[in-house]
Scaffold this motif. Structure first.
Motif, PDB file in Angstrom:
ATOM      1  N   ALA A 183       0.848  -1.196   0.000  1.00 26.33           N
ATOM      2  CA  ALA A 183       0.000   0.000   0.000  1.00 26.33           C
ATOM      3  C   ALA A 183       0.876   1.237   0.000  1.00 26.33           C
ATOM      4  CB  ALA A 183      -0.925   0.000   1.217  1.00 26.33           C
ATOM      5  N   GLY A 184       0.445   2.275  -0.718  1.00 20.42           N
ATOM      6  CA  GLY A 184       1.186   3.522  -0.798  1.00 20.42           C
ATOM      7  C   GLY A 184       2.144   3.600  -1.971  1.00 20.42           C
ATOM      8  N   GLY A 213      -1.579  -3.483 -16.374  1.00 20.30           N
ATOM      9  CA  GLY A 213      -2.701  -2.920 -15.625  1.00 20.30           C
ATOM     10  C   GLY A 213      -2.212  -2.060 -14.458  1.00 20.30           C
ATOM     11  N   ARG A 214      -3.158  -1.714 -13.606  1.00 19.02           N
ATOM     12  CA  ARG A 214      -2.837  -0.849 -12.478  1.00 19.02           C
ATOM     13  C   ARG A 214      -3.534  -1.336 -11.218  1.00 19.02           C
ATOM     14  NH1 ARG A 214      -0.778   4.291 -13.540  1.00 19.02           N
ATOM     15  NH2 ARG A 214      -0.540   4.802 -15.749  1.00 19.02           N
ATOM     16  N   LEU A 215      -2.995  -0.870 -10.121  1.00 19.27           N
ATOM     17  CA  LEU A 215      -3.642  -1.014  -8.823  1.00 19.27           C
ATOM     18  C   LEU A 215      -3.696   0.363  -8.172  1.00 19.27           C
ATOM     19  CD1 LEU A 215      -2.160  -4.297  -7.261  1.00 19.27           C
ATOM     20  CD2 LEU A 215      -4.482  -3.941  -8.096  1.00 19.27           C
ATOM     21  N   ASP A 216      -4.764   0.616  -7.451  1.00 24.29           N
ATOM     22  CA  ASP A 216      -4.857   1.887  -6.735  1.00 24.29           C
ATOM     23  C   ASP A 216      -3.672   2.031  -5.789  1.00 24.29           C
ATOM     24  OD1 ASP A 216      -7.270   2.020  -8.031  1.00 24.29           O
ATOM     25  OD2 ASP A 216      -8.422   1.311  -6.293  1.00 24.29           O
ATOM     26  N   THR A 217      -3.328   3.263  -5.492  1.00 24.65           N
ATOM     27  CA  THR A 217      -2.174   3.508  -4.622  1.00 24.65           C
ATOM     28  C   THR A 217      -2.339   2.813  -3.279  1.00 24.65           C
ATOM     29  OG1 THR A 217      -1.824   5.658  -5.679  1.00 24.65           O
ATOM     30  CG2 THR A 217      -0.766   5.293  -3.548  1.00 24.65           C
ATOM     31  N   GLU A 218      -3.560   2.816  -2.711  1.00 27.52           N
ATOM     32  CA  GLU A 218      -3.796   2.190  -1.408  1.00 27.52           C
ATOM     33  C   GLU A 218      -4.158   0.716  -1.515  1.00 27.52           C
ATOM     34  OE1 GLU A 218      -3.038   3.643   1.360  1.00 27.52           O
ATOM     35  OE2 GLU A 218      -2.469   5.398   0.178  1.00 27.52           O
ATOM     36  N   GLU A 296     -13.606  -6.737 -15.385  1.00 23.16           N
ATOM     37  CA  GLU A 296     -13.471  -5.347 -15.797  1.00 23.16           C
ATOM     38  C   GLU A 296     -12.259  -4.723 -15.125  1.00 23.16           C
ATOM     39  OE1 GLU A 296     -16.941  -2.856 -16.231  1.00 23.16           O
ATOM     40  OE2 GLU A 296     -18.202  -4.545 -15.625  1.00 23.16           O
ATOM     41  N   GLY A 297     -11.769  -3.642 -15.727  1.00 26.35           N
ATOM     42  CA  GLY A 297     -10.573  -3.017 -15.196  1.00 26.35           C
ATOM     43  C   GLY A 297     -10.700  -1.518 -15.031  1.00 26.35           C
ATOM     44  N   ARG A 298     -11.930  -1.045 -14.782  1.00 28.72           N
ATOM     45  CA  ARG A 298     -12.105   0.394 -14.600  1.00 28.72           C
ATOM     46  C   ARG A 298     -11.490   0.877 -13.283  1.00 28.72           C
ATOM     47  NH1 ARG A 298     -18.380   1.423 -15.706  1.00 28.72           N
ATOM     48  NH2 ARG A 298     -18.559  -0.847 -15.416  1.00 28.72           N
ATOM     49  N   LYS A 299     -11.190   2.127 -13.239  1.00 26.18           N
ATOM     50  CA  LYS A 299     -10.494   2.702 -12.090  1.00 26.18           C
ATOM     51  C   LYS A 299     -11.330   2.604 -10.824  1.00 26.18           C
ATOM     52  CE  LYS A 299      -7.980   6.877 -10.739  1.00 26.18           C
ATOM     53  NZ  LYS A 299      -7.599   8.259 -11.159  1.00 26.18           N
ATOM     54  N   HIS A 300     -10.733   2.080  -9.752  1.00 25.09           N
ATOM     55  CA  HIS A 300     -11.367   1.951  -8.428  1.00 25.09           C
ATOM     56  C   HIS A 300     -12.670   1.158  -8.489  1.00 25.09           C
ATOM     57  CE1 HIS A 300      -8.468   4.976  -7.246  1.00 25.09           C
ATOM     58  NE2 HIS A 300      -9.064   5.927  -7.955  1.00 25.09           N
ATOM     59  N   ILE A 301     -12.792   0.242  -9.406  1.00 26.67           N
ATOM     60  CA  ILE A 301     -14.092  -0.354  -9.649  1.00 26.67           C
ATOM     61  C   ILE A 301     -14.597  -1.145  -8.453  1.00 26.67           C
ATOM     62  CG2 ILE A 301     -13.083  -2.382 -10.772  1.00 26.67           C
ATOM     63  CD1 ILE A 301     -15.591  -2.325 -12.637  1.00 26.67           C
ATOM     64  N   VAL A 302     -13.768  -1.911  -7.765  1.00 24.64           N
ATOM     65  CA  VAL A 302     -14.221  -2.698  -6.616  1.00 24.64           C
ATOM     66  C   VAL A 302     -14.615  -1.781  -5.471  1.00 24.64           C
ATOM     67  CG1 VAL A 302     -13.552  -4.442  -4.923  1.00 24.64           C
ATOM     68  CG2 VAL A 302     -12.784  -4.657  -7.296  1.00 24.64           C
ATOM     69  N   ARG A 303     -13.813  -0.801  -5.190  1.00 23.82           N
ATOM     70  CA  ARG A 303     -14.138   0.141  -4.124  1.00 23.82           C
ATOM     71  C   ARG A 303     -15.441   0.879  -4.434  1.00 23.82           C
ATOM     72  NH1 ARG A 303      -9.878   1.284  -0.573  1.00 23.82           N
ATOM     73  NH2 ARG A 303      -7.856   0.404  -1.172  1.00 23.82           N
ATOM     74  N   ARG A 304     -15.606   1.285  -5.669  1.00 24.65           N
ATOM     75  CA  ARG A 304     -16.806   2.035  -6.057  1.00 24.65           C
ATOM     76  C   ARG A 304     -18.058   1.172  -5.982  1.00 24.65           C
ATOM     77  NH1 ARG A 304     -15.125   3.931 -11.764  1.00 24.65           N
ATOM     78  NH2 ARG A 304     -17.264   4.766 -11.827  1.00 24.65           N
ATOM     79  N   MET A 305     -17.962  -0.086  -6.399  1.00 31.67           N
ATOM     80  CA  MET A 305     -19.123  -0.982  -6.368  1.00 31.67           C
ATOM     81  C   MET A 305     -19.583  -1.231  -4.932  1.00 31.67           C
ATOM     82  SD  MET A 305     -18.127  -3.800  -9.283  1.00 31.67           S
ATOM     83  CE  MET A 305     -19.540  -4.834  -8.898  1.00 31.67           C
ATOM     84  N   LEU A 306     -18.633  -1.578  -4.045  1.00 31.79           N
ATOM     85  CA  LEU A 306     -19.006  -1.866  -2.658  1.00 31.79           C
ATOM     86  C   LEU A 306     -19.485  -0.594  -1.942  1.00 31.79           C
ATOM     87  CD1 LEU A 306     -16.185  -4.373  -1.661  1.00 31.79           C
ATOM     88  CD2 LEU A 306     -18.608  -4.883  -2.031  1.00 31.79           C
ATOM     89  N   ASP A 314     -12.326  -0.929   3.688  1.00 32.37           N
ATOM     90  CA  ASP A 314     -11.241  -0.517   4.582  1.00 32.37           C
ATOM     91  C   ASP A 314      -9.867  -0.929   4.028  1.00 32.37           C
ATOM     92  OD1 ASP A 314     -13.128   0.521   6.364  1.00 32.37           O
ATOM     93  OD2 ASP A 314     -13.338  -1.398   7.402  1.00 32.37           O
ATOM     94  N   LYS A 315      -9.817  -2.084   3.428  1.00 33.32           N
ATOM     95  CA  LYS A 315      -8.557  -2.604   2.881  1.00 33.32           C
ATOM     96  C   LYS A 315      -8.876  -3.496   1.696  1.00 33.32           C
ATOM     97  CE  LYS A 315      -4.318  -5.074   4.196  1.00 33.32           C
ATOM     98  NZ  LYS A 315      -3.578  -5.769   5.291  1.00 33.32           N
ATOM     99  N   LEU A 316      -8.030  -3.392   0.660  1.00 30.83           N
ATOM    100  CA  LEU A 316      -8.263  -4.162  -0.567  1.00 30.83           C
ATOM    101  C   LEU A 316      -6.952  -4.780  -1.037  1.00 30.83           C
ATOM    102  CD1 LEU A 316     -10.505  -4.882  -2.628  1.00 30.83           C
ATOM    103  CD2 LEU A 316      -9.743  -2.919  -3.976  1.00 30.83           C
ATOM    104  N   VAL A 317      -7.003  -6.077  -1.337  1.00 28.65           N
ATOM    105  CA  VAL A 317      -5.820  -6.816  -1.794  1.00 28.65           C
ATOM    106  C   VAL A 317      -6.209  -7.638  -3.015  1.00 28.65           C
ATOM    107  CG1 VAL A 317      -4.047  -8.510  -1.220  1.00 28.65           C
ATOM    108  CG2 VAL A 317      -4.914  -6.958   0.553  1.00 28.65           C
ATOM    109  N   ARG A 318      -5.422  -7.539  -4.071  1.00 31.70           N
ATOM    110  CA  ARG A 318      -5.656  -8.408  -5.235  1.00 31.70           C
ATOM    111  C   ARG A 318      -4.879  -9.703  -5.035  1.00 31.70           C
ATOM    112  NH1 ARG A 318      -5.265  -6.007 -11.159  1.00 31.70           N
ATOM    113  NH2 ARG A 318      -2.998  -5.992 -10.838  1.00 31.70           N
TER     114      ARG A 318
END
Length: 351
Positions: A183-184, A213-218, A296-306, A314-318
């Motif tokens: 994270a970070g 691809g990408r992962l969010d900074t956090e 799908e690979g849209r930006k922040h998609i998992v965080r946005r859906m939940l 609170d925390k997200l790990v692929r």
């Protein structure tokens, strides 16, 4: 009386003439002992043989008086020195013999084309050469769609498609890495603001790598780094539908139909987003650990859906990228993918 005197005179003259002939024959050298001169010198063809006449000093062979006092070396005169120009030509000709380009021999006499299959397999990380020979003996290797049944086959790693157990192996100079991004860390190879980024983990690599691809900074977890452009493109293109799996820590309680809502689709600002799979992994009081899979690979998609469903993350790990799993790889560790893992990735996108 007169006739007898005449006969005796004739006999005396004949005997004297015979003695002169014998003396001349004795002075004349034998054929094998004759020496010839060239252009007025001894030893040349066409010259008079030595001893055939009298020259200076009245000595046979035309040699001056006193020549007999010299040794045998004086009789054998050396040939005159060759001109410098001629010597230079000979030297140049000798050098040219060693500077000629290598002959292009026919294929029959040259080196066989390609490399031995077991050598290519061993270099690709499939084991020792002996282990690769066993793979061939067990009919587990195929080249360009045909199973190899004999040892010694030669292949071109740049052109031929080589598979082991149905999985394509990377025989070219491609690199594949898996990083457990902490994270970070910014998902870029360079950051103009000086923040920690993915490039900090591959600074000592001679080959330029880029992230898939990408992962969010956090967001933590599995991210791939490679220099294989086509594979990277297919892994991130929606057409190929490569599934990514995440573990999300959220606060409950959760409704029973949360999974159904996510699979049916959640309305976001940029359209519907649907999950392919949802399940609760762990529950401790109000703390829930859920697993969400989607392609799908849209930006922040998992965080946005939940968050849209009422459960901020609170925390997200692929944990999975296609067929690859994060496993027990520690945070911040970079590891090179094995050939079977690369083969599964390629099979996933049809390479």
């Amino acid at each position: 009386m007169r006739s007898s005197g005449r006969n005796s005179n004739r006999n005396n003259r004949g005997a004297g003439k015979g003695r002169d002939d014998q003396k001349k024959r004795a002075e004349r050298p034998r054929p094998e002992a004759r020496r010839y001169e060239q252009a007025g010198q001894e030893g040349g063809p066409g010259a008079r043989p030595a001893g055939a006449g009298k020259g200076q000093g009245g000595k046979p062979g035309g040699r001056p008086a006193g020549a007999d006092k010299q040794g045998q070396g004086a009789r054998k005169r050396s040939a005159p020195a060759r001109p410098r120009e001629y010597e230079a030509q000979i030297e140049e000709r000798n050098r040219s013999r060693h500077t000629k380009p290598a002959l292009k021999l026919p294929k029959t006499f040259g080196e066989p084309e390609g490399e031995r299959l077991q050598k290519v397999l061993a270099r690709a990380g499939m084991g020792s050469r002996r282990a690769c020979e066993e793979l061939i003996d067990r009919a587990r290797v195929e080249v360009n769609g045909s199973i190899v049944r004999e040892q010694g086959m030669r292949v071109d790693p740049e052109k031929d498609e080589i598979k082991v157990d149905g999985l394509t192996i990377a025989t070219q100079s491609y690199l594949f890495f898996a990083l457990n991004k902490p994270a970070g860390v910014v998902s870029s190879m360079e950051d103009p603001d000086g923040r920690q980024c993915l490039g900090d983990y591959v600074q000592n690599r001679e080959t330029r790598l880029f992230h898939v691809g990408r992962l969010d900074t956090e967001t933590e977890g599995l991210i791939l780094l490679t220099n294989h452009g086509e594979l990277s493109h297919r892994l991130t293109h929606p057409r190929y539908g490569v599934t990514k799996t995440y573990l999300a820590a959220i606060q409950g309680p959760l409704p029973r139909d949360l999974g159904k809502q996510l699979k049916s689709g959640i309305q976001l600002d940029d359209g519907f987003a649907r999950a392919d799979h949802f399940r609760v992994v762990e529950n401790t009081g109000k703390n829930y650990l859920v697993e969400v899979s989607l392609h799908e690979g849209r930006k922040h998609i998992v965080r946005r859906m939940l968050a849209e469903a009422g459960f901020p993350v609170d925390k997200l790990v692929r944990t999975h990228f296609g067929p690859l799993a994060l496993g027990d790889q520690k945070s911040g560790w970079l590891r090179r993918l094995t050939q079977p893992e690369v083969g599964r990735l390629m099979k996933e996108v049809g390479l």
